[in-house]
Design a protein around this motif. Sequence first.
Motif, PDB file in Angstrom:
ATOM      1  N   CYS A  22     -10.186   8.024   1.731  1.00  0.00           N
ATOM      2  CA  CYS A  22      -9.547   6.730   1.476  1.00  0.00           C
ATOM      3  C   CYS A  22      -8.204   6.847   0.788  1.00  0.00           C
ATOM      4  N   GLY A  23      -7.772   8.109   0.511  1.00  0.00           N
ATOM      5  CA  GLY A  23      -6.483   8.295  -0.141  1.00  0.00           C
ATOM      6  C   GLY A  23      -6.460   7.823  -1.575  1.00  0.00           C
ATOM      7  N   GLY A  24      -7.621   7.739  -2.213  1.00  0.00           N
ATOM      8  CA  GLY A  24      -7.685   7.332  -3.618  1.00  0.00           C
ATOM      9  C   GLY A  24      -7.803   5.840  -3.826  1.00  0.00           C
ATOM     10  N   ARG A  25      -7.966   5.064  -2.752  1.00  0.00           N
ATOM     11  CA  ARG A  25      -8.037   3.604  -2.892  1.00  0.00           C
ATOM     12  C   ARG A  25      -9.458   3.105  -3.122  1.00  0.00           C
ATOM     13  N   GLY A  26     -10.431   3.895  -2.765  1.00  0.00           N
ATOM     14  CA  GLY A  26     -11.819   3.487  -2.935  1.00  0.00           C
ATOM     15  C   GLY A  26     -12.350   2.678  -1.768  1.00  0.00           C
ATOM     16  N   VAL A  27     -11.463   2.227  -0.889  1.00  0.00           N
ATOM     17  CA  VAL A  27     -11.860   1.452   0.283  1.00  0.00           C
ATOM     18  C   VAL A  27     -11.128   1.987   1.503  1.00  0.00           C
ATOM     19  N   VAL A  28     -11.693   1.736   2.668  1.00  0.00           N
ATOM     20  CA  VAL A  28     -11.057   2.117   3.927  1.00  0.00           C
ATOM     21  C   VAL A  28     -11.007   0.888   4.837  1.00  0.00           C
ATOM     22  N   ILE A  29     -10.024   0.878   5.716  1.00  0.00           N
ATOM     23  CA  ILE A  29      -9.872  -0.225   6.667  1.00  0.00           C
ATOM     24  C   ILE A  29     -10.737   0.050   7.891  1.00  0.00           C
ATOM     25  N   GLU A  30     -11.587  -0.888   8.234  1.00  0.00           N
ATOM     26  CA  GLU A  30     -12.484  -0.703   9.372  1.00  0.00           C
ATOM     27  C   GLU A  30     -11.734  -0.748  10.696  1.00  0.00           C
ATOM     28  N   ASP A  31     -10.824  -1.717  10.834  1.00  0.00           N
ATOM     29  CA  ASP A  31     -10.099  -1.892  12.090  1.00  0.00           C
ATOM     30  C   ASP A  31      -8.610  -2.019  11.772  1.00  0.00           C
ATOM     31  N   PRO A  32      -7.827  -0.904  11.800  1.00  0.00           N
ATOM     32  CA  PRO A  32      -6.408  -0.958  11.442  1.00  0.00           C
ATOM     33  C   PRO A  32      -5.624  -1.900  12.348  1.00  0.00           C
ATOM     34  N   CYS A  33      -4.638  -2.559  11.763  1.00  0.00           N
ATOM     35  CA  CYS A  33      -3.757  -3.461  12.512  1.00  0.00           C
ATOM     36  C   CYS A  33      -3.006  -2.677  13.577  1.00  0.00           C
ATOM     37  N   GLY A  34      -2.933  -3.213  14.767  1.00  0.00           N
ATOM     38  CA  GLY A  34      -2.274  -2.509  15.855  1.00  0.00           C
ATOM     39  C   GLY A  34      -0.765  -2.461  15.720  1.00  0.00           C
ATOM     40  N   ASP A  35      -0.164  -3.425  15.030  1.00  0.00           N
ATOM     41  CA  ASP A  35       1.285  -3.456  14.910  1.00  0.00           C
ATOM     42  C   ASP A  35       1.815  -2.486  13.863  1.00  0.00           C
ATOM     43  N   CYS A  36       1.103  -2.347  12.758  1.00  0.00           N
ATOM     44  CA  CYS A  36       1.585  -1.471  11.685  1.00  0.00           C
ATOM     45  C   CYS A  36       0.748  -0.205  11.539  1.00  0.00           C
ATOM     46  N   ARG A  37      -0.256  -0.029  12.406  1.00  0.00           N
ATOM     47  CA  ARG A  37      -1.144   1.152  12.403  1.00  0.00           C
ATOM     48  C   ARG A  37      -1.831   1.338  11.040  1.00  0.00           C
TER      49      ARG A  37
END
Length: 383
Positions: free
Chosen positions: A199-214
């Motif tokens: 998670c890069g140290g954020r503690g959370v991960v994005i389930e479905d990344p935005c297609g425009d900004c990846r």
Amino acid sequence: MATQTDYYSLLEVSRDADGATIKSAYRKLAMKWHPDRNPGDAQAEAKFKACNEAYECLKDPQKRAAYDRFGHEAFTQGMGGGGGFGGGGRGGPEGFADIGDIFETIFGSAFGGGGMGGAQRQQQRRGADLRYDMQVTLDEAFYGKTTEIEIEVSQSCDTCDGTGATPGTGERTCNLCHGQGAVRAKQGLFVVERPCPTCGGRGVVIEDPCGDCRGEGRVDRPQSLEVEVPPGVDTGTRIRLSGKGEAGQRGAPPGDLYIFIHVKPHTLFEREGTTLATRVPVSFTTAALGGSVDIPDLDGSTNTVDIPVGIQSGKQLRVRGAGMPVLQGRGRGDMVVEIMVETPTRLSRKQKEILQQFRDTETGEECPESRTFFSKLKEAFGG
């Protein structure tokens, strides 16, 4: 494959390439290998991800410095110091946030930096500051001006409102660190901690990344900005536009934009701080008999400078308050006029006759400097 291939080779640039060259190469390759242009092509998708990973590293001066020195080991487990961490390390946007995180991996607990210290810094990290170089004329520096510039800068993604997630989706707790943002492992007698590689140290991960900004929460696009250039600016003056730099990742605050001023050379004046200097040629008759000369002022008026009798070349005359405005202050500097006595090169017959008559009447008292020099010359060489 991506983490083992040289980042510079992936982007097809040399190791001494500047930031603009790297960015241009990345955009070209990203467009070429983008999944939308290569539907169903797994190899193209892999190359797209590899190029993105390389660019995320090389566009950041601190990450690039670490990569140039340590290679891919800079973003793996303890910089190659052996296994033991939960999960495998990786580079790119989910690797170390900066050089400080590398030291935190080894010394974090000893300096009280354990727990969520690294994760909080990663989450709150603002966008990068940007620089824009602006050229202005001396007249514009004198009066100041309001102008509009256009720059291409990372801005918050409109599609996902900067969250990085596809609209309608959200984040979930990281399965590796269980929301702590950090993982620990034992190495010999020490327990070391590093930001979670998943998670890069954020503690959370994005389930479905935005297609425009990846999934970054920001995209590059042109932005028009109005800049107020105050009177009195000089080369090297910085104008700060707060919050107009690169957008922070996933909703973090943006950086600042710094406008660096460069004043173009002027045809008449040379500038030193608030002082304006100019050289003015005068005829030898004006130098001998005295007179005056008119010098234009940058404010549109005219400065009349009195030439004293017998002035010599190189003499400087000062006009108070005719220089540049004091930046963010009151008043103006001075104008310095350097006199250059010009010897005539085109004389009429009558003028030559008059000058000949003058020379015939010379006693040596007219030019005391010359008389003194030749007296010293006779003394030095015995007459």
